[in-house]
Enzyme design. Structure first.
Site, PDB file in Angstrom:
ATOM      1  N   GLU A 210      54.091  69.625  49.883  1.00 31.91           N
ATOM      2  CA  GLU A 210      53.562  68.777  48.800  1.00 31.91           C
ATOM      3  C   GLU A 210      52.101  69.150  48.629  1.00 31.91           C
ATOM      4  OE1 GLU A 210      55.123  66.545  46.913  1.00 31.91           O
ATOM      5  OE2 GLU A 210      57.065  66.645  47.909  1.00 31.91           O
ATOM      6  N   CYS A 244      46.162  63.703  44.152  1.00 30.84           N
ATOM      7  CA  CYS A 244      46.744  65.024  43.883  1.00 30.84           C
ATOM      8  C   CYS A 244      47.259  65.129  42.455  1.00 30.84           C
ATOM      9  CB  CYS A 244      47.869  65.310  44.868  1.00 30.84           C
ATOM     10  SG  CYS A 244      49.135  64.035  44.879  1.00 30.84           S
TER      11      CYS A 244
HETATM   12  P1  NAD Z   1      44.255  69.912  53.816  1.00 39.50           P
HETATM   13  O1  NAD Z   1      45.230  70.960  53.440  1.00 39.50           O
HETATM   14  O2  NAD Z   1      42.849  70.313  54.111  1.00 39.50           O
HETATM   15  O3  NAD Z   1      44.753  69.102  55.107  1.00 39.50           O
HETATM   16  C1  NAD Z   1      46.037  68.540  55.195  1.00 39.50           C
HETATM   17  C2  NAD Z   1      46.451  68.499  56.650  1.00 39.50           C
HETATM   18  O4  NAD Z   1      46.493  69.831  57.155  1.00 39.50           O
HETATM   19  C3  NAD Z   1      45.517  67.705  57.563  1.00 39.50           C
HETATM   20  O5  NAD Z   1      46.291  66.932  58.463  1.00 39.50           O
HETATM   21  C4  NAD Z   1      44.738  68.786  58.309  1.00 39.50           C
HETATM   22  O6  NAD Z   1      44.436  68.431  59.624  1.00 39.50           O
HETATM   23  C5  NAD Z   1      45.704  69.958  58.331  1.00 39.50           C
HETATM   24  N1  NAD Z   1      45.001  71.247  58.287  1.00 39.50           N
HETATM   25  C6  NAD Z   1      43.824  71.517  57.669  1.00 39.50           C
HETATM   26  N2  NAD Z   1      43.489  72.826  57.838  1.00 39.50           N
HETATM   27  C7  NAD Z   1      44.473  73.378  58.585  1.00 39.50           C
HETATM   28  C8  NAD Z   1      44.708  74.702  59.100  1.00 39.50           C
HETATM   29  N3  NAD Z   1      43.856  75.696  58.872  1.00 39.50           N
HETATM   30  N4  NAD Z   1      45.821  74.904  59.822  1.00 39.50           N
HETATM   31  C9  NAD Z   1      46.711  73.909  60.030  1.00 39.50           C
HETATM   32  N5  NAD Z   1      46.539  72.641  59.580  1.00 39.50           N
HETATM   33  C10 NAD Z   1      45.444  72.373  58.863  1.00 39.50           C
HETATM   34  O7  NAD Z   1      44.333  68.840  52.636  1.00 39.50           O
HETATM   35  P2  NAD Z   1      43.490  67.509  52.488  1.00 39.50           P
HETATM   36  O8  NAD Z   1      42.076  67.893  52.187  1.00 39.50           O
HETATM   37  O9  NAD Z   1      43.745  66.576  53.617  1.00 39.50           O
HETATM   38  O10 NAD Z   1      44.163  66.848  51.187  1.00 39.50           O
HETATM   39  C11 NAD Z   1      43.815  67.212  49.909  1.00 39.50           C
HETATM   40  C12 NAD Z   1      44.801  68.179  49.301  1.00 39.50           C
HETATM   41  O11 NAD Z   1      46.120  67.675  49.428  1.00 39.50           O
HETATM   42  C13 NAD Z   1      44.587  68.372  47.819  1.00 39.50           C
HETATM   43  O12 NAD Z   1      44.769  69.721  47.489  1.00 39.50           O
HETATM   44  C14 NAD Z   1      45.676  67.510  47.185  1.00 39.50           C
HETATM   45  O13 NAD Z   1      46.035  67.911  45.887  1.00 39.50           O
HETATM   46  C15 NAD Z   1      46.776  67.683  48.159  1.00 39.50           C
HETATM   47  N6  NAD Z   1      47.704  66.551  48.101  1.00 39.50           N
HETATM   48  C16 NAD Z   1      48.966  66.744  47.625  1.00 39.50           C
HETATM   49  C17 NAD Z   1      49.837  65.659  47.528  1.00 39.50           C
HETATM   50  C18 NAD Z   1      51.232  65.805  47.010  1.00 39.50           C
HETATM   51  O14 NAD Z   1      51.986  64.845  47.132  1.00 39.50           O
HETATM   52  N7  NAD Z   1      51.626  66.930  46.423  1.00 39.50           N
HETATM   53  C19 NAD Z   1      49.400  64.401  47.924  1.00 39.50           C
HETATM   54  C20 NAD Z   1      48.113  64.259  48.401  1.00 39.50           C
HETATM   55  C21 NAD Z   1      47.272  65.339  48.503  1.00 39.50           C
END
Ligand code: NAD
Length: 459
Positions: A210, A244
């Site tokens: 997602e 998002c």
């Molecule tokens: P992110 O990708 O930075 O982090 C998400 C999760 O991944 C966190 O738990 C984090 O600890 C982990 N993570 C971060 N870097 C990592 C790495 N290098 N390796 C492994 N795991 C890692 O996203 P965010 O900043 O928490 O959220 C914002 C993003 O999420 C935006 O792009 C938004 O559009 C998207 N989002 C999508 C939905 C959806 O339903 N499609 C919903 C909410 C947010």
């Protein structure tokens, strides 16, 4: 010992014991989870306020209320959803009784983001448990207070062999991804989504991703601009623009651009006051790093409203940017904040060019009263989902599957679609023995004519 491999090993052992296949057991867990969440209602609101000054109203509307609704739905329908479903047999398999069985995958990993930290951790957890999986959940490290409440709720509800919350940052995520899972459900950025997909590929683990992206909002010149501004400002500024499926940017018919900008300015002031920093209803940006990122996006743009940034306070005022170029930074990355660029189009081809120039978005919105225009936009572009004449509300109907496509994700969930996401769909045919024509068996000589006839009529 509570090492990660041990936690997973114990969950796998528990899964194999078959206890999670018992629907009564799952129902009991879901009811206990509901009770725990209800008891922690105020803690959840307080945590969200501490994490990014989210108001109780928005916390209820966009997190707590949706989680309780999802739980109620699962509790009400679990028996029905989990029953094998009788499917019409094919004459090619006659005589038989055909079914779809749904079985849990096993031990699943759920990784959640920070922007709706309670909702986006709990919703996949609920459906994973409902479907009979054991779960390891990693909530976001950026919303520490909410993650703590989530961990507490999970500890109070489940044994560690059934579900556990493991808090931590990127290193924790990396350690989790180094293990083998039966399913991975990830919500977060497209960039990290690619890391998840790579880790999953190593073991051919199925995934739901997602992700995010730049969701456009098209506004033509047949609309009531006051109503458009009202809905657009709500959908853009909910959660401080950190949604998002928020409209990332607007593509307005050029002859209404100035009027639309005026209507948006009036609406922002009506909702958040002349100084939105004082409004209790506008959440803050999640941290100083993201506030700086947003300040950077605003550099060299034509700001026609707002533009105030206070890094220490994690504050960015609702901001309108007029006509940024497609290759500017603000049009190249997901904004994820209260900044709205307004682009324009003269012809439908201009509008199409803008949309085609970017990756397939998670959502697309159209404000228009022209049926043919709306139909064309729905059918022409590929995107996760959308709304006509409003924003965000497709997320709120559990009967609609939710998810992205391409760079905005893969797989869908919500309601029963979420239950199905966490289930292996297993087709089963129960063959009868009373009739066994020799037709399909060798020798085949002389049977081709009949075979073709059978396929023609019954295939
Ligand atoms: P992110 O990708 O930075 O982090 C998400 C999760 O991944 C966190 O738990 C984090 O600890 C982990 N993570 C971060 N870097 C990592 C790495 N290098 N390796 C492994 N795991 C890692 O996203 P965010 O900043 O928490 O959220 C914002 C993003 O999420 C935006 O792009 C938004 O559009 C998207 N989002 C999508 C939905 C959806 O339903 N499609 C919903 C909410 C947010």
């Amino acid at each position: 010992m509570n090492t990660l491999p041990n936690i997973i090993k114990n969950q796998r052992r528990f899964f194999k014991s078959q206890q999670t296949k018992d629907v009564t057991y799952r129902l009991k867990l879901l009811k206990t989870l509901k009770k725990e969440i209800l008891e922690h209602e105020q803690n959840i609101f307080d945590a969200l306020k501490k994490d990014f000054r989210k108001s109780e109203f928005e916390s209820y509307l966009s997190e707590f209320g949706l989680v309780i609704a999802e739980l109620n739905l699962a509790i009400k329908n679990l028996k029905k959803w989990s029953k094998p479903k009788r499917i019409k047999s094919s004459l090619l398999t006659f005589p038989s009784k055909d079914y779809i069985y749904k079985e849990p995958y096993g031990t699943v990993l759920v990784i959640a983001p920070w922007n709706y930290p309670f909702l986006l951790a709990m919703e996949p957890l609920i459906m994973a448990i409902a479907a009979g999986n054991t779960v390891v959940l990693k909530p976001s490290e950026l919303t520490k207070h909410t993650s703590k409440v989530i961990t507490k709720i999970i500890q109070n509800t489940f044994t560690k062999t059934m579900a556990i919350s493991i808090e931590g940052g990127i290193e924790t995520s990396a350690a989790l991804l180094a293990e083998q899972w039966d399913y991975i459900f990830f919500t977060g950025s497209t960039k990290v989504g690619k890391i998840i997909a790579q880790a999953a590929a190593k073991h051919l683990t199925p995934v739901t991703l997602e992700l995010g992206g730049k969701s456009p909002c098209i506004v033509d010149d047949t609309v009531n601009l006051k109503l458009v501004a009202r809905r657009l400002v709500w959908g853009k500024l909910l959660n401080g623009g950190q949604t998002c499926i928020a409209a990332d940017y607007v593509i307005a018919k050029s002859n209404i651009k100035h009027k639309l900008i005026d209507a948006l300015k009036t609406e922002i002031i009506r909702r958040y006051g002349k100084n939105s920093k004082l409004s209790p209803d506008l959440p803050r940006i999640i941290n100083t790093k993201n506030t700086k990122r947003l300040a950077d996006l605003l550099k060299d743009t034509n700001i026609v409203f707002g533009g105030e940034v206070d890094i220490d306070e994690c504050y960015v005022s609702p901001t309108i940017v007029d006509s940024p170029s497609l290759d500017s930074k603000i049009m190249q990355e997901e904004i994820f904040g209260p900044i709205l660029p307004i682009l324009t189009y003269e012809t439908n081809e201009d509008m199409e060019q803008i949309i085609w120039s970017l990756e397939r978005p998670l959502s697309l919105y159209v404000f228009s009263n022209q049926k043919s225009f709306v139909k064309e936009v729905i059918e022409k572009f590929s995107y996760g989902g959308g709304v006509i004449n409003d924003l965000l509300i497709h997320f709120g109907n559990h009967r609609l599957p939710f998810g992205g496509i391409g760079a905005s994700g893969m797989g869908k969930y919500h309601g029963k679609h979420g239950y199905d996401t966490f289930s292996n769909i297993k087709p089963i045919i129960k063959r009868s023995n009373w009739f066994d024509p020799s037709f399909r068996y060798a020798p085949y000589k002389g049977k081709m004519y009949l075979l073709k006839k059978v396929f023609k009529y019954f295939g």
